[in-house]
Structures are given as structure tokens and as C-alpha cells.
Design a protein around this motif. Structure first.
Motif, mmCIF file in Angstrom:
data_model
loop_
_atom_site.group_PDB
_atom_site.id
_atom_site.type_symbol
_atom_site.label_atom_id
_atom_site.label_comp_id
_atom_site.label_asym_id
_atom_site.label_seq_id
_atom_site.Cartn_x
_atom_site.Cartn_y
_atom_site.Cartn_z
ATOM 1 N N GLU A 147 0.873 -1.231 0.218
ATOM 2 C CA GLU A 147 -0.037 0.018 0.048
ATOM 3 C C GLU A 147 0.920 1.205 0.045
ATOM 4 O O GLU A 147 1.821 1.385 0.699
ATOM 5 C CB GLU A 147 -0.965 0.100 1.423
ATOM 6 C CG GLU A 147 -2.008 -0.922 1.151
ATOM 7 C CD GLU A 147 -2.964 -0.761 2.302
ATOM 8 O OE1 GLU A 147 -4.149 -1.358 2.267
ATOM 9 O OE2 GLU A 147 -2.458 -0.489 3.326
ATOM 10 N N ARG A 148 0.531 2.213 -0.702
ATOM 11 C CA ARG A 148 1.175 3.516 -1.010
ATOM 12 C C ARG A 148 0.206 4.714 -0.773
ATOM 13 O O ARG A 148 -0.143 5.357 -1.674
ATOM 14 C CB ARG A 148 1.905 3.700 -2.007
ATOM 15 C CG ARG A 148 3.175 2.679 -2.074
ATOM 16 C CD ARG A 148 4.044 2.942 -3.227
ATOM 17 N NE ARG A 148 4.959 1.945 -3.270
ATOM 18 C CZ ARG A 148 6.468 2.300 -3.396
ATOM 19 N NH1 ARG A 148 6.561 3.575 -3.662
ATOM 20 N NH2 ARG A 148 7.373 1.386 -3.483
ATOM 21 N N ILE A 149 -0.663 4.657 0.376
ATOM 22 C CA ILE A 149 -1.915 5.580 0.560
ATOM 23 C C ILE A 149 -0.999 7.020 0.810
ATOM 24 O O ILE A 149 -0.284 7.178 1.369
ATOM 25 C CB ILE A 149 -2.501 5.251 1.814
ATOM 26 C CG1 ILE A 149 -3.183 3.799 1.464
ATOM 27 C CG2 ILE A 149 -3.662 6.278 1.992
ATOM 28 C CD1 ILE A 149 -3.975 3.403 2.903
ATOM 29 N N GLU A 150 -1.919 7.828 -0.121
ATOM 30 C CA GLU A 150 -1.574 9.555 0.334
ATOM 31 C C GLU A 150 -2.559 9.963 1.174
ATOM 32 O O GLU A 150 -3.600 9.965 0.956
ATOM 33 C CB GLU A 150 -1.737 10.111 -1.177
ATOM 34 C CG GLU A 150 -0.837 9.451 -2.250
ATOM 35 C CD GLU A 150 -1.099 10.353 -3.816
ATOM 36 O OE1 GLU A 150 -1.280 11.555 -3.505
ATOM 37 O OE2 GLU A 150 -0.672 9.730 -4.550
ATOM 38 N N PRO A 151 -1.833 10.404 2.350
ATOM 39 C CA PRO A 151 -2.925 10.866 3.693
ATOM 40 C C PRO A 151 -3.917 11.845 3.226
ATOM 41 O O PRO A 151 -4.744 11.754 3.918
ATOM 42 C CB PRO A 151 -1.648 11.148 4.374
ATOM 43 C CG PRO A 151 -0.673 10.495 4.175
ATOM 44 C CD PRO A 151 -0.305 10.406 2.722
ATOM 45 N N SER A 205 -5.918 6.361 -2.383
ATOM 46 C CA SER A 205 -6.699 7.259 -1.447
ATOM 47 C C SER A 205 -6.918 6.789 -0.093
ATOM 48 O O SER A 205 -6.999 5.770 0.065
ATOM 49 C CB SER A 205 -7.965 7.364 -2.290
ATOM 50 O OG SER A 205 -8.028 7.847 -3.558
ATOM 51 N N ARG A 206 -7.022 7.820 0.765
ATOM 52 C CA ARG A 206 -7.272 7.528 2.241
ATOM 53 C C ARG A 206 -8.758 7.520 2.418
ATOM 54 O O ARG A 206 -9.302 6.819 3.402
ATOM 55 C CB ARG A 206 -6.696 8.580 2.940
ATOM 56 C CG ARG A 206 -7.081 8.652 4.411
ATOM 57 C CD ARG A 206 -6.516 9.805 5.252
ATOM 58 N NE ARG A 206 -6.617 9.713 6.796
ATOM 59 C CZ ARG A 206 -5.985 10.598 7.602
ATOM 60 N NH1 ARG A 206 -5.100 11.443 7.093
ATOM 61 N NH2 ARG A 206 -6.027 10.235 8.909
ATOM 62 N N GLU A 232 -11.609 4.187 3.703
ATOM 63 C CA GLU A 232 -12.809 4.540 4.148
ATOM 64 C C GLU A 232 -13.722 4.961 3.031
ATOM 65 O O GLU A 232 -13.340 5.828 2.330
ATOM 66 C CB GLU A 232 -12.578 5.686 4.995
ATOM 67 C CG GLU A 232 -11.925 5.340 6.231
ATOM 68 C CD GLU A 232 -12.645 4.761 7.500
ATOM 69 O OE1 GLU A 232 -13.904 4.610 7.320
ATOM 70 O OE2 GLU A 232 -12.250 4.599 8.562
ATOM 71 N N VAL A 233 -15.051 4.399 3.123
ATOM 72 C CA VAL A 233 -16.098 5.139 1.888
ATOM 73 C C VAL A 233 -17.220 5.701 2.573
ATOM 74 O O VAL A 233 -17.900 5.330 3.487
ATOM 75 C CB VAL A 233 -16.376 3.669 1.297
ATOM 76 C CG1 VAL A 233 -17.480 4.174 0.018
ATOM 77 C CG2 VAL A 233 -15.123 2.841 0.734
ATOM 78 N N ILE A 234 -17.327 6.808 2.035
ATOM 79 C CA ILE A 234 -18.444 7.695 2.207
ATOM 80 C C ILE A 234 -19.633 7.577 1.017
ATOM 81 O O ILE A 234 -19.360 7.965 -0.086
ATOM 82 C CB ILE A 234 -18.429 9.153 2.455
ATOM 83 C CG1 ILE A 234 -17.113 9.191 3.593
ATOM 84 C CG2 ILE A 234 -19.348 9.813 2.889
ATOM 85 C CD1 ILE A 234 -16.506 10.730 3.827
ATOM 86 N N LEU A 235 -20.748 6.866 1.476
ATOM 87 C CA LEU A 235 -21.840 6.858 0.401
ATOM 88 C C LEU A 235 -22.552 8.245 0.300
ATOM 89 O O LEU A 235 -23.013 8.609 1.559
ATOM 90 C CB LEU A 235 -22.692 5.607 0.475
ATOM 91 C CG LEU A 235 -21.799 4.334 0.687
ATOM 92 C CD1 LEU A 235 -22.912 3.165 1.131
ATOM 93 C CD2 LEU A 235 -21.206 3.841 -0.749
ATOM 94 N N ILE A 236 -22.728 8.703 -0.786
ATOM 95 C CA ILE A 236 -23.789 9.569 -1.043
ATOM 96 C C ILE A 236 -25.048 9.348 -1.907
ATOM 97 O O ILE A 236 -24.520 8.525 -2.870
ATOM 98 C CB ILE A 236 -23.229 11.276 -1.252
ATOM 99 C CG1 ILE A 236 -22.249 11.108 -2.801
ATOM 100 C CG2 ILE A 236 -22.189 11.543 -0.275
ATOM 101 C CD1 ILE A 236 -21.841 12.393 -3.210
#
Length: 279
Positions: A147-151, A205-206, A232-236
Motif C-alpha cells: 500500500e502507498r496511501i497518500e494521506p 486514496s485515504r 474509508e468509503v462515504i456513500l452519498i
């Protein structure tokens, strides 16, 4: 540990930086410090034989690299360090190291002070206990081995339709308000296949914001990838009925696609992101 970070970033594995001489051997046992002195002079020749963990101050957003100092020269009150990162060891999130302080003999206060400490620790053995195992590799697209997540990166998954331009702008507004940046797959062109750009964006993605409006199958697929990768997933959505049955146990943000509704969406997203960031 440096507050300003290190000059070697991204794909650049070599760098040159300075550190105050008075910060060397802070948070170091006295017996260890004495072993790396020749009388009153620092024994740089012996220090250069040690593997190093190059860290940036901060418990949540910083990152560390493993490498070697190849030259150290004292001048005035500072020492100039030439160093190179180990290309075979991926970047390590500070928050991961903070969870295993004892393994690295790092004190909590060390994350907030520039210094050079020498520890009686087998660095590579500690890393083997810390670094997450390699992931199973998919065949339809590729993901990085580690993993190379960009904070500070948030990705938006939504239909590529002009009707969603204002919605995307609201998501970007919410991100910028909490110090994050938001991108969509159509903002980038790094690979011949768009699915690879989408997956790479999600993987870095963070946080992922997924708009379920209209029950777009691409968005559902991308939300599934994000969940599988542990993001972390935010559903809209503009319509609660568009949330898939398998996701209805999760909270989501409803909104109206008008000026007032998009403003409310930006406010709601900002609050959720602040919670995720621990603000």
C-alpha cells in the motif's frame, strides 16, 4: 526525525539534508552514544554502517523510509547528511510505527522533535513484524504490492455526467476545508485502460466518496473495490432507493442536486471527514 521532512521524496531515492549537531544522540542510551565517539569527536565512520529509519514528524500524517547514510560532514553547528533510501522497502506510515513503539524503541515524544537517535534494535527484524504481508494480486487490473496511501488524497466515484459537475465541486470544497484534495479518474491519464486509473486512484486514496445516484454499475463496482482494499468509503445519493441492498446497513449522506442541497452536502461531508481525520 525531521520536522521539515526529507528532500528525497517520491521516486527520488537519494537526498541531502542537515541536522543540528546538538540533536544527535537525543533519545539514545548513554552507553550507545559513547560507543559512537572517538574521544570528543563523533565516530561518523561507525554510524554510517547502521541502517536508518528516516522519519518525518507527526503521528498521523508522516511517513518513514528505510535507507543508509552514505556521507556525513560536520560544519559549524550542523551535520550534512547524504543518504539513499532502500528501494526494496516501501514507505511506512508513522501511524503504523506509532502502534508498535516498543518494537522500535521509539518514545511517543520523539514523533514531535527533530533528532537523530541510535537504538539497540534490529531494524529489519522489527520491520518484518510490522510491515503488512503482500496482497493477493488480481488479474483484471493491477495494484501495488504494498500500500502507498497518500494521506491527503480523497477520490470521488460518480457518473461521468455534466449533471454531477456541481456535486463534484461540493465534494472538492468539503475536502479543501479539512486540508485534503479530491480527484476523479477523469482528472488523470496514467494508464491505457481507464479501469487501471480508477483502481490506482482508489488504492492511493485515504477516503473514497461514492455517489450511488442513478444506481450506476461502475460506481457500485468501484465502491466494492474500495471496500475490498479497506478504504474509508462515504456513500452519498440523491435517492435513498439507489443504495444497493447489500450496502443499506451502512450510513450514507442524502442530498438534493440544487444550490442549497449541494451546500448541505459539502457541510455533511466536511463533518464526516473531520471525524475520520480525528479533528
Amino acid at each position: 526525525m525531521r520536522g521539515a521532512g526529507w528532500s528525497a521524496r517520491g521516486r527520488d531515492l537519494q537526498g541531502r539534508d542537515t541536522l543540528g549537531l546538538d540533536r544527535i544522540f537525543e533519545a539514545t542510551e548513554e552507553r550507545i552514544g559513547e560507543a559512537y565517539h572517538n574521544g570528543d569527536r563523533l565516530a561518523f565512520d561507525r554510524l554510517l554502517t547502521l541502517p536508518c529509519l528516516f522519519m518525518t514528524e507527526g503521528r498521523d500524517r508522516g511517513e518513514a523510509r528505510v535507507g543508509t547514510i552514505i556521507r556525513a560532514r560536520a560544519g559549524g553547528r550542523d551535520v550534512m547528511l547524504d543518504y539513499v533510501y532502500d528501494a526494496d522497502v516501501p514507505p511506512l506510515a508513522n501511524e503504523l510505527l506509532f502502534e508498535r513503539l516498543a518494537d522500535f524503541d521509539i518514545g511517543r515524544d520523539e514523533f514531535t522533535r527533530t533528532h537523530w537517535a541510535v537504538k539497540d534494535v534490529d531494524l529489519y527484524r522489527a520491520l518484518l513484524r510490522t510491515v503488512r504481508p503482500r496482497r493477493q494480486r488480481p488479474t483484471v487490473f493491477t495494484i501495488e504490492e504494498h500500500e502507498r496511501i497518500e494521506p491527503a488524497l480523497v477520490s470521488a466515484m460518480m457518473p461521468f455526467d455534466a449533471a454531477f459537475a456541481g456535486v463534484y465541486a461540493s465534494i472538492q470544497e468539503a475536502c479543501e476545508a479539512v486540508g485534503l484534495r479530491c480527484r476523479r479518474a477523469d482528472d488523470i491519464w496514467e494508464n491505457p485502460a481507464i479501469i487501471q486509473d480508477v483502481v490506482s486512484l482508489i488504492d492511493r486514496s485515504r477516503v473514497v466518496v461514492a455517489d450511488c445516484t442513478g444506481r450506476n454499475p461502475n460506481v457500485f463496482y468501484e465502491a466494492g473495490i474500495a471496500h475490498t482494499l479497506g478504504r474509508e468509503v462515504i456513500l452519498i445519493t440523491q435517492n435513498a432507493a439507489d443504495i444497493p441492498f447489500d450496502l443499506r446497513h451502512l450510513r450514507y449522506v442524502p442530498y438534493l442536486n440544487n444550490a442549497e442541497g449541494r451546500a448541505d452536502l459539502a457541510t455533511a461531508l466536511r463533518g464526516r471527514m473531520e471525524t475520520l481525520l480525528g479533528h
